[in-house]
Enzyme design. Structure first.
Site, PDB file in Angstrom:
ATOM      1  CB  CYS A  28      -2.465 -21.316  12.381  1.00  0.00           C
ATOM      2  SG  CYS A  28      -3.220 -22.844  12.911  1.00  0.00           S
ATOM      3  CG  ASP A  35      -5.035 -17.717  12.779  1.00  0.00           C
ATOM      4  OD1 ASP A  35      -5.748 -18.386  11.632  1.00  0.00           O
ATOM      5  OD2 ASP A  35      -4.652 -18.441  13.663  1.00  0.00           O
ATOM      6  CG  LEU A  52      -3.533   5.153  22.437  1.00  0.00           C
ATOM      7  CD1 LEU A  52      -4.200   6.014  21.580  1.00  0.00           C
ATOM      8  CD2 LEU A  52      -4.203   3.800  22.768  1.00  0.00           C
TER       9      LEU A  52
END
Length: 117
Positions: A28, A35, A52
């Protein structure tokens, strides 16, 4: 950090690919508290596919970054579009409870050629 790509060997065959990062974290920007959430990436590739391991490393780089949840979703979409030039891309973030509220953020690039009517 950037996302690497691989050549799509069948660009004429439209595929919708869905990827899910179940343990996404960032910080945050106001409090520095973590978060936690889940990111879902959907895309229809053009000439390139997302690699990936590179995508995972890119998403992991947010762990030490102070960024709003809404900005995370936009930044991830921007990097996917920059790296792979997909026909369509969508990023959706589902962020865990903070202050009694969950947050769901979604953004898109292009129109999905495989969307059902």
């Amino acid at each position: 950090m950037t996302i690497e790509t691989l050549k799509n060997t069948q660009p004429e065959r439209p595929l919708e690919i869905e990827l899910e990062a179940l343990e996404f974290t960032s910080l945050c920007p106001l409090t520095g508290a973590p978060d936690f959430g889940r990111l879902v990436i959907r895309y229809v590739p053009g000439e390139e596919l997302l690699e990936l391991k590179s995508l995972r490393d890119y998403l992991t780089s947010f762990r030490q970054q102070r960024i709003l949840q809404e900005e995370v979703v936009g930044a991830v979409l921007d990097e996917i579009v920059r790296a792979a030039a997909p026909r369509f891309a969508e990023v959706e973030g589902f962020f865990n409870v903070r202050g009694g509220l969950t947050t769901r953020v979604r953004t898109r690039f292009g129109a999905n050629p495989l969307a059902y009517a």
